[in-house]
Design a protein around this motif. Structure first.
Motif, PDB file in Angstrom:
ATOM      1  N   PRO A 128       0.890  -1.059  -0.133  1.00 14.41           N
ATOM      2  CA  PRO A 128       0.124  -0.285  -0.290  1.00 14.41           C
ATOM      3  C   PRO A 128       0.758   1.411  -0.004  1.00 14.41           C
ATOM      4  N   TYR A 129       2.014   1.073   0.491  1.00 14.69           N
ATOM      5  CA  TYR A 129       2.830   2.342   0.729  1.00 14.69           C
ATOM      6  C   TYR A 129       3.919   2.684  -0.345  1.00 14.69           C
ATOM      7  N   GLU A 130       3.616   1.740  -1.543  1.00 15.91           N
ATOM      8  CA  GLU A 130       4.680   1.406  -3.086  1.00 15.91           C
ATOM      9  C   GLU A 130       4.825   3.068  -3.539  1.00 15.91           C
ATOM     10  N   THR A 131       5.862   3.124  -4.405  1.00 20.40           N
ATOM     11  CA  THR A 131       6.099   4.481  -5.237  1.00 20.40           C
ATOM     12  C   THR A 131       6.338   4.149  -6.543  1.00 20.40           C
ATOM     13  N   GLU A 132       7.273   5.270  -7.066  1.00 21.27           N
ATOM     14  CA  GLU A 132       7.631   4.712  -8.437  1.00 21.27           C
ATOM     15  C   GLU A 132       9.458   4.415  -7.975  1.00 21.27           C
ATOM     16  N   ASP A 133       9.954   4.301  -7.089  1.00 17.02           N
ATOM     17  CA  ASP A 133      11.293   4.230  -6.680  1.00 17.02           C
ATOM     18  C   ASP A 133      10.903   3.421  -5.793  1.00 17.02           C
ATOM     19  N   THR A 134      10.032   2.243  -5.832  1.00 18.16           N
ATOM     20  CA  THR A 134       9.874   0.946  -4.907  1.00 18.16           C
ATOM     21  C   THR A 134      10.966   0.458  -5.417  1.00 18.16           C
ATOM     22  N   VAL A 135      11.530  -0.738  -4.800  1.00 15.24           N
ATOM     23  CA  VAL A 135      12.700  -1.746  -5.120  1.00 15.24           C
ATOM     24  C   VAL A 135      11.526  -3.408  -5.462  1.00 15.24           C
ATOM     25  N   PRO A 136      12.011  -3.253  -7.084  1.00 14.69           N
ATOM     26  CA  PRO A 136      11.346  -4.415  -7.519  1.00 14.69           C
ATOM     27  C   PRO A 136      11.938  -5.516  -6.970  1.00 14.69           C
ATOM     28  N   PHE A 137      10.551  -6.999  -6.076  1.00 16.61           N
ATOM     29  CA  PHE A 137      10.953  -8.072  -6.020  1.00 16.61           C
ATOM     30  C   PHE A 137      12.184  -9.380  -6.481  1.00 16.61           C
ATOM     31  N   LYS A 138      11.914  -8.762  -7.820  1.00 15.06           N
ATOM     32  CA  LYS A 138      13.280  -9.442  -8.629  1.00 15.06           C
ATOM     33  C   LYS A 138      14.583  -8.691  -8.557  1.00 15.06           C
ATOM     34  N   THR A 139      14.784  -7.646  -8.155  1.00 14.56           N
ATOM     35  CA  THR A 139      15.566  -6.608  -7.537  1.00 14.56           C
ATOM     36  C   THR A 139      16.122  -7.336  -6.607  1.00 14.56           C
ATOM     37  N   VAL A 140      15.491  -7.312  -5.596  1.00 11.48           N
ATOM     38  CA  VAL A 140      15.816  -7.700  -3.497  1.00 11.48           C
ATOM     39  C   VAL A 140      16.001  -9.157  -4.293  1.00 11.48           C
ATOM     40  N   LEU A 141      15.986 -10.144  -5.507  1.00  7.69           N
ATOM     41  CA  LEU A 141      16.241 -11.299  -5.381  1.00  7.69           C
ATOM     42  C   LEU A 141      17.973 -11.492  -6.210  1.00  7.69           C
ATOM     43  N   GLU A 142      18.365 -10.574  -6.521  1.00  9.53           N
ATOM     44  CA  GLU A 142      18.911 -11.082  -7.387  1.00  9.53           C
ATOM     45  C   GLU A 142      20.836  -9.705  -6.908  1.00  9.53           C
ATOM     46  N   TRP A 143      20.091  -8.820  -5.212  1.00  3.33           N
ATOM     47  CA  TRP A 143      20.716  -8.325  -4.919  1.00  3.33           C
ATOM     48  C   TRP A 143      21.216  -9.417  -3.768  1.00  3.33           C
ATOM     49  N   ARG A 144      20.432 -10.336  -3.059  1.00  4.50           N
ATOM     50  CA  ARG A 144      20.735 -11.341  -2.383  1.00  4.50           C
ATOM     51  C   ARG A 144      21.265 -12.386  -2.984  1.00  4.50           C
ATOM     52  N   LYS A 145      21.032 -12.542  -4.554  1.00  3.52           N
ATOM     53  CA  LYS A 145      22.736 -13.735  -4.876  1.00  3.52           C
ATOM     54  C   LYS A 145      23.638 -13.437  -5.214  1.00  3.52           C
ATOM     55  N   ARG A 146      23.802 -11.963  -5.036  1.00  2.51           N
ATOM     56  CA  ARG A 146      25.328 -11.429  -4.053  1.00  2.51           C
ATOM     57  C   ARG A 146      26.140 -11.237  -3.419  1.00  2.51           C
ATOM     58  N   ASN A 147      24.670 -10.934  -2.438  1.00  2.00           N
ATOM     59  CA  ASN A 147      25.217 -10.981  -0.633  1.00  2.00           C
ATOM     60  C   ASN A 147      23.738 -11.638   0.094  1.00  2.00           C
ATOM     61  N   ASN A 148      23.355 -12.914   0.206  1.00  3.33           N
ATOM     62  CA  ASN A 148      22.303 -13.286   0.885  1.00  3.33           C
ATOM     63  C   ASN A 148      22.253 -12.972   2.398  1.00  3.33           C
ATOM     64  N   ASP A 149      23.856 -11.700   2.311  1.00  4.70           N
ATOM     65  CA  ASP A 149      23.380 -11.713   4.014  1.00  4.70           C
ATOM     66  C   ASP A 149      23.749 -10.433   4.153  1.00  4.70           C
ATOM     67  N   ILE A 150      22.036  -9.738   2.939  1.00  6.53           N
ATOM     68  CA  ILE A 150      22.078  -8.039   3.707  1.00  6.53           C
ATOM     69  C   ILE A 150      21.115  -7.341   4.227  1.00  6.53           C
ATOM     70  N   THR A 151      20.469  -8.322   4.257  1.00  8.35           N
ATOM     71  CA  THR A 151      18.675  -8.007   6.134  1.00  8.35           C
ATOM     72  C   THR A 151      18.777  -9.104   6.506  1.00  8.35           C
ATOM     73  N   MET A 152      19.040  -8.285   7.701  1.00  8.64           N
ATOM     74  CA  MET A 152      18.806  -8.911   9.187  1.00  8.64           C
ATOM     75  C   MET A 152      17.232  -8.659   9.317  1.00  8.64           C
ATOM     76  N   ASN A 153      16.445  -9.725  10.322  1.00  6.07           N
ATOM     77  CA  ASN A 153      15.300 -10.033  10.481  1.00  6.07           C
ATOM     78  C   ASN A 153      14.607  -9.422  12.387  1.00  6.07           C
ATOM     79  N   ALA A 154      14.434  -8.743  12.554  1.00  3.59           N
ATOM     80  CA  ALA A 154      14.246  -9.142  14.387  1.00  3.59           C
ATOM     81  C   ALA A 154      12.431  -9.583  14.374  1.00  3.59           C
ATOM     82  N   ARG A 155      12.418 -10.152  15.146  1.00  8.35           N
ATOM     83  CA  ARG A 155      11.294 -11.623  15.335  1.00  8.35           C
ATOM     84  C   ARG A 155      11.031 -11.789  17.049  1.00  8.35           C
ATOM     85  N   ARG A 156       9.689 -12.022  16.455  1.00  9.32           N
ATOM     86  CA  ARG A 156       9.114 -12.473  17.810  1.00  9.32           C
ATOM     87  C   ARG A 156       8.270 -14.478  18.313  1.00  9.32           C
ATOM     88  N   GLY A 157       9.087 -15.215  18.324  1.00 12.43           N
ATOM     89  CA  GLY A 157       8.984 -15.827  17.903  1.00 12.43           C
ATOM     90  C   GLY A 157       9.484 -16.365  16.270  1.00 12.43           C
TER      91      GLY A 157
END
Length: 262
Positions: free
Chosen positions: A81-110
């Motif tokens: 709902p908050y996406e704009t024309e500058d939002t990064v496409p999911f395909k691009t995120v996957l391509e980034w992760r293919k280069r370096n899978n350790d770029i995003t850390m999540n905080a979780r409860r359970g």
């Protein structure tokens, strides 16, 4: 002044306790209450304080670890709902992760994701282009994302974000937890790898306040101060500053959605 109260259901939700353990703690005097079931009430001030102390003690179930692809997609859906024309496409995120899978850390409860942080190791030129708005994050080519083991990295921080729960006080606590873990992650990376500088863009007052508090230096202010680009040089002095801030996490602004969000 009249005391404000939660009902039992509200108190259980805030304390993240099922009915059985909740009422057991009430019987044992661990949770303040007024009256008897089914009309028992719980002082708001006391319940909020208990929730804050439990989170600060990092109760079992809170963790901070590498994001999965499924969680990256869930984040995409959450932010749709908050996406704009500058939002990064999911395909691009996957391509980034293919280069370096350790770029995003999540905080979780359970198993529930409650926040995330992304660090992008880049060439200095790409990082500066982002800070000065010559390109946007969606324009970062996959080959620009580096492995952590490569030399002379410049790290760009696209996002430090808390998933809103509807409870402002709880969101601030989670924000402080996420910031603390993010800072510790950054310190670990600085110790292990060849990182020159850190860059970020603050587009909200909260994000800009966090970057100021962390010792980032303002490089450029655009759109009448609505968009500010920052740099943090990787020096021993700044590492010491950030370490002190870890010990004083509650002094940092936090908790609101898009704390440091483009």
């Amino acid at each position: 002044m009249e005391q404000e109260y939660y009902n039992a259901k509200e108190a259980m939700e805030i304390l993240k306790k099922p009915s059985g353990s909740f009422y057991r703690d009430v019987r044992e005097g661990k949770i303040p209450s007024v009256g008897k079931r089914p009309n028992m009430r719980f002082p708001k001030e006391a319940i909020d304080a208990l929730a804050e102390v439990e989170l600060e003690d990092e109760e079992p179930g809170l963790n901070f670890s590498v994001s999965t692809i499924a969680e990256s997609w869930a984040k995409k859906e959450l932010n749709r709902p908050y996406e704009t024309e500058d939002t990064v496409p999911f395909k691009t995120v996957l391509e980034w992760r293919k280069r370096n899978n350790d770029i995003t850390m999540n905080a979780r409860r359970g198993k529930k994701v409650i926040g995330w942080t992304t660090f992008l190791p880049l060439d200095e030129e790409i990082a500066m282009d982002l800070v000065y708005s010559r390109i946007r994050e969606k324009d970062i080519p996959p080959q620009a994302v580096k492995r952590w083991s490569q030399p002379q990295l410049s790290v760009y921080i696209p996002v430090i974000e808390v998933v809103p729960s509807g409870n402002i006080k709880q969101d601030k606590i989670i924000g402080a937890y996420l910031l603390t873990r993010t800072i510790k992650w950054a310190i670990t990376l600085m110790i292990q790898y060849d990182i020159k500088n850190w860059y970020a863009v603050g587009t909200t007052p909260e994000g800009q306040a966090i970057l100021d508090a962390l010792g980032f230096t303002l490089l450029i202010s655009q759109d009448e101060g609505k968009r500010k680009g920052y740099i943090l040089e990787n020096t021993a002095e700044h590492v010491k500053l950030i370490t002190r801030l870890v010990e004083k996490q509650k002094a940092l602004p936090g908790g609101k959605r898009n704390e440091q969000q483009q």
